[in-house]
Design a protein around this motif. Structure first.
Motif, PDB file in Angstrom:
ATOM      1  N   SER B 192       7.894   0.609  -0.813  1.00  0.00           N
ATOM      2  CA  SER B 192       9.250   0.552  -1.384  1.00  0.00           C
ATOM      3  C   SER B 192      10.327   0.776  -0.328  1.00  0.00           C
ATOM      4  CB  SER B 192       9.385   1.639  -2.455  1.00  0.00           C
ATOM      5  OG  SER B 192       9.254   2.910  -1.836  1.00  0.00           O
ATOM      6  N   LEU B 193       9.919   1.078   0.906  1.00  0.00           N
ATOM      7  CA  LEU B 193      10.908   1.358   1.947  1.00  0.00           C
ATOM      8  C   LEU B 193      11.432   0.053   2.549  1.00  0.00           C
ATOM      9  CD1 LEU B 193       9.082   4.325   3.715  1.00  0.00           C
ATOM     10  CD2 LEU B 193      10.812   4.428   1.921  1.00  0.00           C
ATOM     11  N   THR B 194      12.530  -0.444   1.990  1.00  0.00           N
ATOM     12  CA  THR B 194      13.082  -1.729   2.476  1.00  0.00           C
ATOM     13  C   THR B 194      13.309  -1.689   3.983  1.00  0.00           C
ATOM     14  OG1 THR B 194      15.051  -0.787   1.476  1.00  0.00           O
ATOM     15  CG2 THR B 194      14.233  -2.859   0.536  1.00  0.00           C
ATOM     16  N   ALA B 195      13.623  -0.492   4.480  1.00  0.00           N
ATOM     17  CA  ALA B 195      13.962  -0.381   5.902  1.00  0.00           C
ATOM     18  C   ALA B 195      12.749  -0.633   6.795  1.00  0.00           C
ATOM     19  CB  ALA B 195      14.535   0.993   6.192  1.00  0.00           C
ATOM     20  N   ARG B 196      11.554  -0.500   6.236  1.00  0.00           N
ATOM     21  CA  ARG B 196      10.335  -0.527   7.065  1.00  0.00           C
ATOM     22  C   ARG B 196       9.436  -1.697   6.680  1.00  0.00           C
ATOM     23  NH1 ARG B 196      11.163   3.906  10.592  1.00  0.00           N
ATOM     24  NH2 ARG B 196      12.489   5.389   9.503  1.00  0.00           N
ATOM     25  N   PRO B 197       9.748  -2.888   7.163  1.00  0.00           N
ATOM     26  CA  PRO B 197       9.051  -4.104   6.750  1.00  0.00           C
ATOM     27  C   PRO B 197       7.524  -3.990   6.896  1.00  0.00           C
ATOM     28  CG  PRO B 197      10.726  -4.597   8.398  1.00  0.00           C
ATOM     29  CD  PRO B 197      10.720  -3.135   8.237  1.00  0.00           C
ATOM     30  N   TYR B 199       5.528  -1.851   6.084  1.00  0.00           N
ATOM     31  CA  TYR B 199       4.859  -1.316   4.892  1.00  0.00           C
ATOM     32  C   TYR B 199       4.869  -2.289   3.719  1.00  0.00           C
ATOM     33  CZ  TYR B 199       5.181   3.430   6.925  1.00  0.00           C
ATOM     34  OH  TYR B 199       5.071   4.563   7.705  1.00  0.00           O
ATOM     35  N   HIS B 200       5.595  -3.410   3.875  1.00  0.00           N
ATOM     36  CA  HIS B 200       5.883  -4.219   2.686  1.00  0.00           C
ATOM     37  C   HIS B 200       4.671  -4.975   2.151  1.00  0.00           C
ATOM     38  CE1 HIS B 200      10.462  -4.361   3.509  1.00  0.00           C
ATOM     39  NE2 HIS B 200       9.995  -3.160   3.262  1.00  0.00           N
ATOM     40  N   GLY B 201       4.844  -5.496   0.958  1.00  0.00           N
ATOM     41  CA  GLY B 201       3.884  -6.436   0.399  1.00  0.00           C
ATOM     42  C   GLY B 201       2.781  -5.749  -0.388  1.00  0.00           C
ATOM     43  N   ILE B 202       2.062  -6.562  -1.147  1.00  0.00           N
ATOM     44  CA  ILE B 202       0.970  -6.124  -2.001  1.00  0.00           C
ATOM     45  C   ILE B 202      -0.185  -5.585  -1.153  1.00  0.00           C
ATOM     46  CG2 ILE B 202       0.410  -8.594  -2.022  1.00  0.00           C
ATOM     47  CD1 ILE B 202      -0.815  -6.038  -4.611  1.00  0.00           C
ATOM     48  N   TYR B 203      -0.166  -5.943   0.144  1.00  0.00           N
ATOM     49  CA  TYR B 203      -1.285  -5.623   1.012  1.00  0.00           C
ATOM     50  C   TYR B 203      -1.729  -4.166   0.903  1.00  0.00           C
ATOM     51  CZ  TYR B 203      -3.328  -4.023   5.429  1.00  0.00           C
ATOM     52  OH  TYR B 203      -4.094  -3.405   6.382  1.00  0.00           O
ATOM     53  N   PHE B 204      -0.791  -3.256   1.124  1.00  0.00           N
ATOM     54  CA  PHE B 204      -1.224  -1.867   1.236  1.00  0.00           C
ATOM     55  C   PHE B 204      -1.803  -1.302  -0.054  1.00  0.00           C
ATOM     56  CE2 PHE B 204       1.080  -1.742   5.323  1.00  0.00           C
ATOM     57  CZ  PHE B 204      -0.003  -1.337   6.083  1.00  0.00           C
ATOM     58  N   PRO B 205      -1.151  -1.496  -1.212  1.00  0.00           N
ATOM     59  CA  PRO B 205      -1.791  -1.002  -2.443  1.00  0.00           C
ATOM     60  C   PRO B 205      -3.239  -1.471  -2.552  1.00  0.00           C
ATOM     61  CG  PRO B 205       0.415  -1.783  -2.909  1.00  0.00           C
ATOM     62  CD  PRO B 205       0.152  -2.100  -1.470  1.00  0.00           C
ATOM     63  N   ALA B 206      -3.440  -2.773  -2.402  1.00  0.00           N
ATOM     64  CA  ALA B 206      -4.808  -3.304  -2.509  1.00  0.00           C
ATOM     65  C   ALA B 206      -5.712  -2.652  -1.465  1.00  0.00           C
ATOM     66  CB  ALA B 206      -4.780  -4.819  -2.300  1.00  0.00           C
ATOM     67  N   SER B 269       7.010 -12.617  10.562  1.00  0.00           N
ATOM     68  CA  SER B 269       7.624 -11.642  11.478  1.00  0.00           C
ATOM     69  C   SER B 269       8.979 -11.124  11.005  1.00  0.00           C
ATOM     70  CB  SER B 269       7.791 -12.246  12.867  1.00  0.00           C
ATOM     71  OG  SER B 269       8.758 -13.279  12.808  1.00  0.00           O
ATOM     72  N   PRO B 270       9.012 -10.321   9.944  1.00  0.00           N
ATOM     73  CA  PRO B 270      10.262  -9.657   9.601  1.00  0.00           C
ATOM     74  C   PRO B 270      10.550  -8.583  10.658  1.00  0.00           C
ATOM     75  CG  PRO B 270       8.478  -8.864   8.203  1.00  0.00           C
ATOM     76  CD  PRO B 270       7.884  -9.888   9.120  1.00  0.00           C
ATOM     77  N   GLN B 271      11.810  -8.515  11.081  1.00  0.00           N
ATOM     78  CA  GLN B 271      12.184  -7.564  12.142  1.00  0.00           C
ATOM     79  C   GLN B 271      11.598  -6.191  11.838  1.00  0.00           C
ATOM     80  OE1 GLN B 271      14.561  -4.886  12.776  1.00  0.00           O
ATOM     81  NE2 GLN B 271      14.249  -5.097  14.999  1.00  0.00           N
ATOM     82  N   GLY B 272      10.877  -5.623  12.796  1.00  0.00           N
ATOM     83  CA  GLY B 272      10.294  -4.301  12.558  1.00  0.00           C
ATOM     84  C   GLY B 272       8.798  -4.383  12.356  1.00  0.00           C
ATOM     85  N   ALA B 273       8.367  -5.340  11.522  1.00  0.00           N
ATOM     86  CA  ALA B 273       6.936  -5.461  11.254  1.00  0.00           C
ATOM     87  C   ALA B 273       6.192  -5.829  12.536  1.00  0.00           C
ATOM     88  CB  ALA B 273       6.683  -6.510  10.185  1.00  0.00           C
ATOM     89  N   THR B 274       6.754  -6.779  13.266  1.00  0.00           N
ATOM     90  CA  THR B 274       6.083  -7.225  14.483  1.00  0.00           C
ATOM     91  C   THR B 274       6.000  -6.078  15.486  1.00  0.00           C
ATOM     92  OG1 THR B 274       7.745  -8.913  14.140  1.00  0.00           O
ATOM     93  CG2 THR B 274       5.910  -9.474  15.589  1.00  0.00           C
ATOM     94  N   GLU B 275       7.120  -5.373  15.667  1.00  0.00           N
ATOM     95  CA  GLU B 275       7.088  -4.233  16.597  1.00  0.00           C
ATOM     96  C   GLU B 275       5.938  -3.295  16.224  1.00  0.00           C
ATOM     97  OE1 GLU B 275       9.763  -5.621  15.460  1.00  0.00           O
ATOM     98  OE2 GLU B 275      11.611  -4.979  16.489  1.00  0.00           O
ATOM     99  N   ALA B 276       5.874  -2.967  14.934  1.00  0.00           N
ATOM    100  CA  ALA B 276       4.837  -2.056  14.468  1.00  0.00           C
ATOM    101  C   ALA B 276       3.461  -2.594  14.864  1.00  0.00           C
ATOM    102  CB  ALA B 276       4.922  -1.905  12.959  1.00  0.00           C
ATOM    103  N   LEU B 277       3.280  -3.891  14.651  1.00  0.00           N
ATOM    104  CA  LEU B 277       1.991  -4.499  14.965  1.00  0.00           C
ATOM    105  C   LEU B 277       1.706  -4.383  16.457  1.00  0.00           C
ATOM    106  CD1 LEU B 277      -0.108  -5.974  13.244  1.00  0.00           C
ATOM    107  CD2 LEU B 277       0.691  -8.080  14.280  1.00  0.00           C
TER     108      LEU B 277
END
Ligand SMILES: Nc1nc2c(c(=O)[nH]1)N[C@H]1C(S)=C(S)[C@@H](COP(=O)(O)OP(=O)(O)OC[C@H]3O[C@@H](n4cnc5c(=O)[nH]c(N)nc54)[C@H](O)[C@@H]3O)O[C@H]1N2
Ligand SMILES: Nc1nc2c(c(=O)[nH]1)N[C@H]1C(S)=C(S)[C@@H](COP(=O)(O)OP(=O)(O)OC[C@H]3O[C@@H](n4cnc5c(=O)[nH]c(N)nc54)[C@H](O)[C@@H]3O)O[C@H]1N2
Ligand code: SF4
Ligand code: SF4
Ligand code: SF4
Ligand code: SF4
Ligand code: SF4
Ligand SMILES: [Mo]
Lengths: 183, 396, 779
Positions: B192-197, B199-206, B269-277
């Motif tokens: 739910s943290l919009t700021a932190r791409p 974490y986004h998506g259905i991926y993590f719950p599953a 590649s939403p800004q932030g997600a790639t960096e994290a990766l």
């Protein structure tokens, strides 16, 4: 009439003198420390090539988002928005889960040991009610910030936004900040 | 189902054949490390004892909380399979499954309890002014309910005079359901943290649900190998094999989800997600990622299961152990990686200090000690039960 | 119920607050909320809340402040919106002032040295003991050397300096040494040589501004630093010349990284263009100036092409700037700035600036250069006794100081370059010349100076070539320092007296002259903390003890002693200091009340004052009574009457860099670095090195670098940047402190004066801080 407070920045006037940062800390009892601050003045990267250099100094603080991510994730409603649109933390209700810190796209929040809570810019609420400007607005040599009521067409902020172009930080996040930057 | 002294005594016994003492000792040692730390935190305050910062507010404790809590829901899920979906082979295990789920969840609560600045405020404010748009409220709710259900289940499975299958099935099903919901909601706390791409998506719950079930199976595989000194009785072989398969499938699902996540982070590649990766695969978390998440949590256990065969109790036990270790890194990286790309550039005056554009976080001694508290509690409570309670039940 | 009485108390706090609010800024009443709840977010304790008007003293500017005091404790210092000089701003330092009285590092009680000097062994003593000790040592020195000037008195401007001078004049030493020759004396000399006065610039109305050698965005001077951006007229053009890309340069329309020491060439070339193209103000030149033809003749040779070769600014740009400057005249400003302790020929440089604005008629009009006006005060015309045993100032009577004793200065051979080589051409009797004074003391030339009393000055950090200053202190038989904190100089003292801070005392009224003149003063906003006392009390205390020592008065006419006792001790020092201030402002009805209420006083609504000198009858304070483009006094003294371009013979060697001096907006000299709120902005200083040079030297940002000059070396971290010329380096003053009682900055970073060479400008006696060359080495 209902008020909608906002702060408008004219960064072209900013001297990077740090008066606002000290004023805020003392006004609001924010302790000395590298992690504890409500506002910051960023030296943006140098533009151009020597000797044709340019640099912008960008002061900022909590954006008082109309669509505030910090508020959405706050389990106890400690973080809430006043009728005037000031996003604020009720220190007594904060459980220090830090979800809001993780949620804020502007890194505007920090843990205050003094309040035993997360804290951030309050727009100097206590000063507003005494008919005084926020400390950072008042102390600035260049008057980079203007504070006022967006619902009052004659307020300094309304007039500036009507007469000049502006942008808001990270608009793509759809947070709808109440802080505006003039171009 | 009133319990008189008679019944109680029929539950309690000293099991000299179970090698519990050394593990109880380990538990005591860990508690001896953890409890002072807890005291230290109460005196000195979180800020001084923990290594978390303004930019990385969530650290080791949140990840260990997730580690325990999700494993617990996995166990509850498995238990549910036994009762609700009549996978009979598990029924014989139900006492250990439910007990483990309960104790592991308690261990998890120690972590979140020590992480929150005001855990008790949470308890009453959840009632007085809950914000239902906040996933943490639901997290609190689901895990409280989960704890209650597990408590009821405990009563049921330890009721020597036997319980009606119906009731057991209903409760078991609830435990399974709430477990799944709780685990996936935990994913949503971050999603739910919009700021932190990242974490986004259905991926993590599953991913959390799958890894939870795998974790549960893994823990059971390990425990049975310990309790029976690597000679798991035939009666349990079918159950163990099923657990092994279950774990295998879940790991497969995790691999798939991970691959998918990497792909999306790279291409959309939403800004932030790639960096994290980048942080994960090449940056400060690289070792954790390749050794912990990939090797220990996925490759090795999978290999042991496939090549060791699902009938080899020992290798499955080993697979479980390796997986549980790897899982620890997975949880840690997941929590940290999402926070490493700063919300503001680390420029002069910004107050943000980055290294190669990323934030830094290393857990402080205090945080490790609190982790020891949780782990210690688990070892102590569980192996005390192994020593003094009757955990095989003949009733079914 | 709890919450009810909560909110009740909130309203109480507010009611006082609301009053405060109106005092702070009535115009914002619209903000008052219907149902106040903000107080629960304030850290304001409940209780008696007052707002007291006074003036800041964290630097020279005296900005207006409104102090929020709750239950006798200072909560916050706010800017005074109505203040005419500071225009309602308060800088970082001014805000951080709120922490000053409560600084655990501050001096709390008189301290007497017990161990060796500089070893930090102190004994706390009472004020009585302190007064006796000082009085006795003063009289001993007077007796021993039969010369009151054997004790030197150092001080820097500040309202309380007036009371320090009560002490000085009661003892009668002529060796007083003040800050101007470290600061702006060459600037005053250069501009005064043309106009007879040192004027201001009207940035609020100027259409065209050239700022060279000044940094108004960081080196704060009110009102200029406020007018600079807040009241910048629409379309005003700003040209900045500075070897560094300062925050001021960041605001400029055009920044030129001028070659250091060549600004004069740039301005001479501007005049060349303006005169050859007939762009100057003929009428003004006719009516007001003297020596235009000689000037015109001289600047012929200084073509833009010639200047380009010197200062590395394209000739075409110089032409364009010259034309634009003339076009916008008289609303054109070539900014006088303040600090001019730059180069050996600085007086001529500033004289050149002054002449440029004269030929364009940018004088005493809105948007131009404007002579300071001031509002008069009643002075207590007190007569101090005439002491027989008082020889003239050392730096005046010493022989051969400049040529022989400051050989460094000869690195720009001065014979025939318009610089005196025997003694300073224009030595101020009161200010002296810090480094020639020190030089004289070091070699007892012409007589021994063995006592040193230092007030609100920190020469160990602030006077170039620290080692010489320490040697000078070593020679002293008695050192007394009066400060608010244990400064580096205090650390080497025999006795240290804790002065009450500017928030704890009454300061005498002072006329702050300028385009917008005001009368300023200070009143206590809190009770003095610890045992600190005001200079008024300290002077009185010491003088009363001195009076108990008959031998101290044996070289004056007894009648003098009589009137001294009566007019100075009884009528002034024995009375409350408020009486003193009231008398000062007594010629302005209502001024005293106004001061108490607003913190300042002004006449006719504080309007800007222009034109007082704009009539053909007006006599300027120059030899000819005209604005002197050609300076007659300089001619008499054998100096250049016209500021011809002066070039040093000295050339930096291959691996040498010119060291530059400057400011940051959040510190004052060596005063404020230990303040927690300012320390957290900058924890230590770093040396600016140009990117290209750093690459050559293998230095990366953050590396530790040894900066070595011929007089010393310092080590600090590198700040590798494009913001500085390749041939220059810079770091700011105020670090690597010698006093452990400045705990946050003790030993951190690097000190400037430890490496700055003591070069003198022998016209004004000013030190030259930009004449030092250094080498860099990664360590
Ligand atoms: N290296 C180097 N030297 C310089 C300069 C530089 O930039 N670099 N700048 C030069 C310039 S322009 C100037 S004006 C001079 C200034 O030089 P100084 O006048 O020496 O100024 P500071 O270094 O600030 O030292 C002032 C001292 O007064 C003390 N003080 C502050 N407030 C009070 C008070 O209310 N009462 C008393 N009794 N003491 C007080 C402070 O604690 C400090 O010890 O320095 C000059 N010297
Ligand atoms: N925040 C703050 N404000 C202050 C003070 C303070 O300590 N802190 N001190 C006050 C005092 S006492 C004074 S005197 C003033 C001083 O303030 P200013 O008069 O503005 O002088 P500085 O800022 O010391 O130096 C001005 C600039 O000259 C540049 N410079 C050096 N060499 C040359 C050269 O050859 N040519 C040109 N064009 N530029 C050159 C330096 O890089 C520096 O940026 O500031 C006053 N205001
Ligand atoms: S006070 Fe004004 S000029 Fe100074 S840094 Fe803040 S915004 Fe910029
Ligand atoms: S800036 Fe951050 S803290 Fe402020 S309202 Fe927006 S999200 Fe909340
Ligand atoms: S830390 Fe406090 S304010 Fe932030 S979300 Fe948690 S409870 Fe709300
Ligand atoms: S409005 Fe008040 S709280 Fe917010 S940044 Fe400015 S001074 Fe600080
Ligand atoms: S400029 Fe700053 S420090 Fe100097 S007087 Fe004004 S407010 Fe005080
Ligand atoms: Mo100065």
């Amino acid at each position: 009439m209902k008020k909608r407070y906002a702060i408008v920045f004219d960064t072209r006037k900013c001297l990077n003198c740090k008066a606002c940062t000290v004023a805020c800390k003392i006004e609001n009892g924010v302790p000395v420390g590298d992690d504890t601050y409500r506002l910051w003045v960023t030296e943006m990267p140098l533009q151009g090539t020597y000797p044709r250099l340019h640099q912008v100094f960008q002061p900022s603080q909590c954006q008082h988002c109309e669509n505030a991510p910090c508020q959405k994730v706050c389990p106890t409603k400690a973080t809430h928005t006043t009728p005037e649109g000031v996003v604020i933390v009720d220190y007594k209700k904060c459980i220090l889960c830090k979800a809001c810190m993780a949620a804020c796209p502007y890194d505007a929040r920090f843990v205050s040991e003094h309040h035993g809570s997360v804290e951030k810019c309050t727009m100097c609420m206590h000063r507003l009610e005494e008919g005084r400007e926020p400390a950072c607005v008042e102390t600035c040599p260049s008057r980079v910030r203007e504070f006022g009521d967006l619902n009052d067409p004659d307020s300094a902020v309304s007039r500036l936004l009507a007469s000049r172009q502006y942008y808001r930080l990270k608009s793509e996040k759809n947070t709808r900040p109440r802080l505006y930057y003039l171009i | 189902m009133a319990m008189n002294m008679e019944n109680i005594r029929s539950l309690v016994r000293t099991n000299r054949d179970v090698p519990a003492i050394p593990y109880i000792a380990v538990g005591v040692v860990l508690l001896a490390i953890g409890l002072p730390a807890a005291a230290w935190v109460f005196i000195k305050g979180h800020e001084t004892v923990y290594g978390v910062t303004r930019q990385v507010p969530w650290g080791l404790l949140i990840s260990t909380y997730a580690y325990f809590a999700i494993t617990s829901t996995g166990l509850a899920f498995i238990g549910g399979l036994g009762h609700a979906f009549g996978m009979r082979e598990f029924v014989g295990m139900s006492r250990r499954i439910v007990l483990l789920a309960f104790i592991v969840l308690l261990a998890g609560f120690t972590q979140i309890g020590m992480e929150l600045g005001h855990p008790f405020r949470l308890m009453y404010l959840m009632v007085l002014s809950p914000n239902f748009s906040a996933p943490i409220v639901w997290m609190g709710l689901f895990y409280t309910v989960e704890l209650v259900i597990l408590a009821v289940e405990l009563l049921l499975v330890f009721n020597p005079s036997g319980t009606s299958h119906k009731l057991a099935a209903v409760v078991g099903f609830l435990a399974l359901l709430v477990g799944v919901v709780a685990a996936s909601n935990l994913g949503f706390v971050f999603g739910s943290l919009t700021a932190r791409p990242f974490y986004h998506g259905i991926y993590f719950p599953a991913f959390l649900v799958a890894s939870g079930i795998a974790g549960g199976s893994a823990l059971l595989l390990v425990i049975y190998n310990i309790v029976y000194r690597l000679h798991v009785p035939g009666a349990y072989h079918r159950a163990m094999t099923t657990l092994g398969r279950l774990m295998g499938i879940c790991i497969a699902v995790m691999v798939f989800l991970l691959a998918w996540k990497v792909a999306t982070s790279l291409y959309t590649s939403p800004q932030g997600a790639t960096e994290a990766l980048v942080a994960l695969t090449g940056g400060p978390l690289a070792v954790n990622f390749w050794v912990g998440e990939i090797l220990l949590a996925l490759v090795v256990p999978m290999a042991l299961l496939v090549f060791g065969g699902f009938w080899n109790m020992k290798t499955m036990g080993m697979a479980g152990l390796v997986f549980l270790v790897g899982m620890f890194f997975t949880r840690f990286d997941f929590i940290i990686a999402g926070q490493l790309s700063p919300m503001r550039e680390g420029l002069a005056g910004s107050g943000v200090e980055t290294v190669n554009g990323l934030m830094q976080y290393t857990p402080a001694a205090g945080e490790w000690m609190i982790f020891a508290l949780g782990l210690g509690l688990f070892f102590f409570l569980y192996f005390m039960s192994e020593r003094y309670l009757i955990l095989e039940d003949a009733s079914h | 119920m709890k919450s009810k009485d909560m909110s009740r108390r909130k309203f109480l706090a507010l009611s006082t607050g609301a009053i405060a609010g109106t005092i702070f800024c009535p115009n914002l009443a619209f903000l008052k909320a219907a149902e106040p709840q903000g107080m629960k977010y304030a850290i304001l304790p409940e209780g008696k809340r007052e707002v007291i008007a006074s003036n800041c003293a964290m630097c020279v500017n005296k900005c207006g402040i409104l102090c929020e005091v709750v239950n006798g404790k200072l909560h916050k210092i706010n800017p005074n919106k109505k203040h005419i000089k500071s225009r309602g701003m308060l800088c970082a330092k001014g805000n951080a002032g709120a922490a000053v009285p409560y600084d655990p590092n501050r001096l709390k009680t008189p301290l007497l040295r017990t161990g060796k000097r500089g070893k930090g062994q102190w004994k706390e003593i009472s004020w009585d003991e302190a007064y006796k000790y000082v009085a006795k040592n003063l009289s001993d020195l007077k007796e021993k050397y039969k010369n009151r000037s054997s004790v030197a008195f150092a001080s820097t401007e500040g309202f309380q300096e007036e009371f320090f001078y009560y002490l000085v004049n009661s003892f009668g030493s002529l060796n007083t040494v003040r800050h101007p020759t470290l600061c702006l004396s060459s600037n005053i000399q250069g501009w005064s040589s043309v106009y007879g006065v040192f004027p201001d610039a009207d940035l609020k109305n100027a259409e065209y501004v050239i700022m060279l050698g000044s940094d108004r965005a960081q080196a704060l001077i009110t009102p200029d630093s406020v007018d600079f951006q807040r009241y910048k007229p629409k379309g005003q053009k700003l040209i900045v010349l500075d070897p560094r890309f300062t925050a001021t340069a960041a605001k400029a329309d055009r920044w030129y990284p001028v070659k250091p020491r060549t600004d004069q060439g740039f301005v001479l070339a501007m005049m060349n263009v303006i005169i050859s193209e007939n762009l100057y103000d003929k009428e003004f030149v006719e009516t007001y100036t003297h020596g235009f033809d000689e000037l015109a003749e001289m600047v012929k040779e200084y073509t833009p092409e010639w200047a380009e070769g010197k200062c590395e600014i394209p000739a075409d740009d110089i032409r364009q700037i010259a034309r634009e400057f003339a076009f916008h005249a008289p609303r054109s400003v070539i900014y006088p700035g303040r600090r001019s302790s730059f180069y050996t020929h600085e007086v001529y440089v500033r004289q050149t600036f002054a002449i440029l604005s004269a030929i364009c008629g940018c004088w005493d009009v809105p948007g131009g250069i404007v002579p300071k006006s001031s509002i008069n005060l009643n002075s207590h015309n007190v007569m101090f006794p005439f002491f027989m045993d008082a020889q003239d100032r050392v730096d005046k009577v010493a022989t051969g100081l400049i040529k022989d004793v400051v050989p460094d200065a000869v690195q720009c051979p001065m014979v025939g370059t318009g610089l005196p080589t025997d003694s300073c051409a224009f030595l101020s009797e009161k200010d002296g010349s810090w480094i020639s004074f020190r030089e004289a003391v070091l070699q007892d030339n012409p007589y021994p100076v063995r006592g040193f009393v230092c007030f609100k000055q920190n020469p160990v950090q602030g006077v170039v070539n620290t080692q010489k200053t320490l040697k000078m202190l070593d020679k002293m038989e008695f050192i007394c320092v009066i400060d608010t904190q244990m400064s580096d100089t205090a650390w080497y003292a025999d006795i240290v007296l804790p002065h009450a801070t500017y928030l704890e005392r009454w300061d005498p009224a002072h006329s702050l002259s300028g385009i917008w003149p005001i009368i300023s003063f200070r009143q206590p906003v809190i009770e003095p903390m610890f045992k600190s006392k005001s200079m008024f009390e300290i002077a009185g205390g010491i003088i009363r003890e001195m009076l108990k020592i008959p031998s101290l008065w044996n070289d004056i006419d007894p009648a003098d002693l009589e009137s001294f006792n009566k007019n100075i001790v009884e009528d002034i020092l024995d009375k409350p200091v408020q009486e003193f201030i009231k008398h000062q402002v007594s010629k302005h009805p209502g001024a005293w009340e106004e001061l108490l209420k607003e913190g300042f006083f002004t006449t006719d609504g504080g309007k800007a004052r222009y034109g007082s000198t704009r009539n053909s009858e007006y006599r300027f304070k120059t030899k000819t009574g005209k604005i002197e483009l050609f300076n007659e006094r300089y001619k008499d003294k054998g100096l250049y009457p016209l500021p011809k371009f002066c070039e040093p013979e000295y050339r930096p060697k291959e691996n040498e860099y010119r060291f530059l001096v400057g400011r940051t907006a959040w510190n004052t000299h060596s005063s404020t670095q230990n303040n927690p709120y300012l320390w957290e902005i900058q924890k230590e200083n770093t040396v600016w090195i140009n990117v290209g040079e750093a690459a050559k030297l293998g230095i990366a940002g953050g590396d530790r670098v040894r900066v070595k000059s011929k007089i010393g070396e310092q080590t600090l971290r590198a700040y590798v940047t494009e913001k500085i010329r390749p041939d220059c380096v810079f770091y700011v003053n105020g670090w690597n402190r010698k006093s452990p009682m400045l705990s946050r900055v003790y030993g951190h970073g690097a000190s400037e004066s430890e490496i700055l060479d003591d070069v003198i400008d022998s016209i004004s006696g000013s030190v030259c801080m930009h004449e030092t060359f250094v080498t860099l080495q990664k360590v």
